[in-house]
Write a protein that holds these residues in place. Structure first.
Motif, PDB file in Angstrom:
ATOM      1  N   ASP A 118      42.885  56.774   4.231  1.00 54.47           N
ATOM      2  CA  ASP A 118      43.672  57.961   3.906  1.00 54.47           C
ATOM      3  C   ASP A 118      44.387  58.521   5.130  1.00 54.47           C
ATOM      4  O   ASP A 118      45.524  58.984   5.038  1.00 54.47           O
ATOM      5  N   THR A 119      43.724  58.490   6.286  1.00 46.33           N
ATOM      6  CA  THR A 119      44.272  59.124   7.488  1.00 46.33           C
ATOM      7  C   THR A 119      44.896  58.137   8.470  1.00 46.33           C
ATOM      8  O   THR A 119      45.688  58.537   9.334  1.00 46.33           O
ATOM      9  N   GLY A 120      44.510  56.861   8.393  1.00 39.26           N
ATOM     10  CA  GLY A 120      44.971  55.896   9.384  1.00 39.26           C
ATOM     11  C   GLY A 120      44.421  56.164  10.768  1.00 39.26           C
ATOM     12  O   GLY A 120      44.979  55.707  11.776  1.00 39.26           O
ATOM     13  N   ALA A 121      43.303  56.903  10.847  1.00 40.96           N
ATOM     14  CA  ALA A 121      42.726  57.252  12.148  1.00 40.96           C
ATOM     15  C   ALA A 121      42.250  56.017  12.889  1.00 40.96           C
ATOM     16  O   ALA A 121      41.754  55.064  12.292  1.00 40.96           O
ATOM     17  N   GLN A 122      42.399  56.062  14.205  1.00 35.92           N
ATOM     18  CA  GLN A 122      41.930  54.960  15.045  1.00 35.92           C
ATOM     19  C   GLN A 122      40.486  55.137  15.495  1.00 35.92           C
ATOM     20  O   GLN A 122      39.883  54.208  16.018  1.00 35.92           O
ATOM     21  N   GLU A 123      39.930  56.358  15.322  1.00 37.80           N
ATOM     22  CA  GLU A 123      38.605  56.634  15.874  1.00 37.80           C
ATOM     23  C   GLU A 123      37.923  57.706  15.042  1.00 37.80           C
ATOM     24  O   GLU A 123      38.565  58.588  14.483  1.00 37.80           O
ATOM     25  N   VAL A 124      36.590  57.617  14.979  1.00 39.88           N
ATOM     26  CA  VAL A 124      35.762  58.628  14.328  1.00 39.88           C
ATOM     27  C   VAL A 124      34.844  59.239  15.381  1.00 39.88           C
ATOM     28  O   VAL A 124      34.125  58.512  16.085  1.00 39.88           O
ATOM     29  N   LEU A 125      34.877  60.564  15.498  1.00 39.19           N
ATOM     30  CA  LEU A 125      34.004  61.298  16.417  1.00 39.19           C
ATOM     31  C   LEU A 125      32.954  62.011  15.578  1.00 39.19           C
ATOM     32  O   LEU A 125      33.261  62.953  14.848  1.00 39.19           O
ATOM     33  N   VAL A 126      31.717  61.557  15.670  1.00 36.63           N
ATOM     34  CA  VAL A 126      30.644  62.077  14.828  1.00 36.63           C
ATOM     35  C   VAL A 126      29.990  63.267  15.517  1.00 36.63           C
ATOM     36  O   VAL A 126      29.622  63.186  16.701  1.00 36.63           O
ATOM     37  N   THR A 127      29.820  64.373  14.772  1.00 38.45           N
ATOM     38  CA  THR A 127      29.391  65.636  15.381  1.00 38.45           C
ATOM     39  C   THR A 127      28.099  66.177  14.767  1.00 38.45           C
ATOM     40  O   THR A 127      27.863  67.378  14.781  1.00 38.45           O
ATOM     41  N   THR A 128      27.265  65.305  14.231  1.00 36.75           N
ATOM     42  CA  THR A 128      26.079  65.726  13.495  1.00 36.75           C
ATOM     43  C   THR A 128      25.080  66.468  14.390  1.00 36.75           C
ATOM     44  O   THR A 128      24.777  66.021  15.492  1.00 36.75           O
ATOM     45  N   SER A 129      24.564  67.590  13.877  1.00 38.62           N
ATOM     46  CA  SER A 129      23.480  68.336  14.536  1.00 38.62           C
ATOM     47  C   SER A 129      22.369  68.556  13.517  1.00 38.62           C
ATOM     48  O   SER A 129      22.639  68.870  12.353  1.00 38.62           O
ATOM     49  N   THR A 130      21.122  68.418  13.947  1.00 32.62           N
ATOM     50  CA  THR A 130      20.003  68.669  13.048  1.00 32.62           C
ATOM     51  C   THR A 130      18.754  68.971  13.861  1.00 32.62           C
ATOM     52  O   THR A 130      18.735  68.792  15.087  1.00 32.62           O
ATOM     53  N   TYR A 131      17.700  69.422  13.179  1.00 34.49           N
ATOM     54  CA  TYR A 131      16.454  69.769  13.863  1.00 34.49           C
ATOM     55  C   TYR A 131      15.659  68.527  14.255  1.00 34.49           C
ATOM     56  O   TYR A 131      15.125  68.432  15.364  1.00 34.49           O
TER      57      TYR A 131
END
Length: 339
Positions: free
Chosen positions: A301-314
């Motif tokens: 859908d976006t044609g993005a070249q990269e994914v930056l994952v920002t997950t936070s959890t306990y």
């Protein structure tokens, strides 16, 4: 594995979130430990964030933390997601990144944002107000000028002048337009609002003007990705951050992350429950097969070249397991040994 996923870079951003029962120094050390694991798994970049006066976030000095991360790793790119440029003088930011790039050649990224603080009190403490964000485009130009040696002051910045530290613009709101006009790579979130993300990406590509820093558009999409054995386990990874965000929206302060089990037993007001449920929806969370399908859809859908994952959890072990599963799903170098 999907061909579009195989052609995509995957990177991590860690916000150094403080957890209930743990300290801010522990959160910072957790960030450095996570960076080592990210490097072993083959992630492309590891970025850290900037927050001031927030009880639940320890990362207040991103270039200092980036130095610690770079010193604890050998090959992974290290940077900021981001340095909030309106909070600082561009010369000082250029000097900090110049030092980082000199100490860790060809490994440092300069992610730049336009936030000016979480509360009025923080903005006053920083000597800033909301209006300072309006000068973001000019601040970027001034910052890049210190690397290019084009400052009209006649001053030359040492050591940044002549160094090529890749700049990225964190695009929220009009950030896509600023990134396009400056000819810089863009980081855009979040994954929950796909339509808004796609509109921002389309606008960025349409308006992009090549620069000395980038010949063509470069899009990084960012957001939460949680991978687990079952959809329920993946959802539990989202619960602490969803509740913290809901609490901040209803109480005006951002608390440390609680365990998922405690959140599930809490009584919430209707307003708080609404924010909480919204935080759980639209995220990329599920089994490997489910997340792979969702990731492929986002990338197509976006044609993005990269994914930056920002997950936070306990639960740090569950978070590490999620990142290992994602690395294997994406076929990252180093992930095979962790399967």
């Amino acid at each position: 594995m999907s061909s579009v996923i195989a052609a995509t870079r995957f990177s991590l951003l860690d916000r150094s979130r403080v957890r209930e029962g743990h300290t801010a120094p522990e959160a910072l050390r957790d960030t450095v430990d996570l960076a080592r694991e990210a490097e072993r798994l083959g992630y492309h970049r590891f970025w850290v964030a900037e927050h001031h006066g927030v009880p639940g976030v320890a990362g207040s000095a991103p270039t200092v933390l980036a130095a610690a991360v770079a010193g604890a790793t050998r090959t992974i790119r290290v940077g900021t997601g981001g340095v909030m440029l309106p909070n600082h003088r561009p010369l000082v930011v250029a000097e900090q990144f110049g030092v980082l790039a000199s100490l860790f050649p060809d490994r440092i990224d300069m992610g730049l944002g336009r936030s000016v603080g979480f509360t009025d009190g923080v903005r006053r403490a920083l000597g800033r107000d909301k209006g300072d964000a309006e000068d973001f485009a000019a601040q970027i130009d001034e910052l890049l000028g210190w690397f290019e040696g084009t400052s009209p002051t006649g001053v030359h910045a040492r050591p940044p002048e002549g160094l090529a530290v890749p700049p990225f613009v964190l695009a929220m709101g009009e950030g896509a337009d600023i990134a396009a006009r400056a000819g810089l790579p863009m980081v855009i979130g979040d994954l929950r609002d796909r339509d808004r993300m796609r509109r921002g990406v389309d606008r960025y590509r349409e308006q992009f003007r090549p620069s000395a820093w980038a010949d063509e558009p470069y899009v990084v999409v960012s957001g939460t990705v949680a991978v687990a054995d079952t959809p329920g386990q993946a959802r539990r990874l989202l619960i602490p951050e969803a509740w913290s965000m809901a609490y901040s929206r209803t109480h005006g302060t951002f608390p440390p992350l609680p365990p998922a089990g405690r959140v599930e037993s809490l009584a919430m007001s209707d307003k708080e429950r609404g924010f909480y449920e919204a935080g759980l929806t639209g995220q990329l969370a599920g089994t490997e097969e489910e997340v792979e399908r969702e990731l492929e859809a986002v990338l197509k859908d976006t044609g993005a070249q990269e994914v930056l994952v920002t997950t936070s959890t306990y639960d740090r072990e569950a978070l590490l397991d999620s990142y290992r599963r994602l690395a294997a799903l994406a076929g990252l170098d180093g992930s095979a040994a962790r399967r």
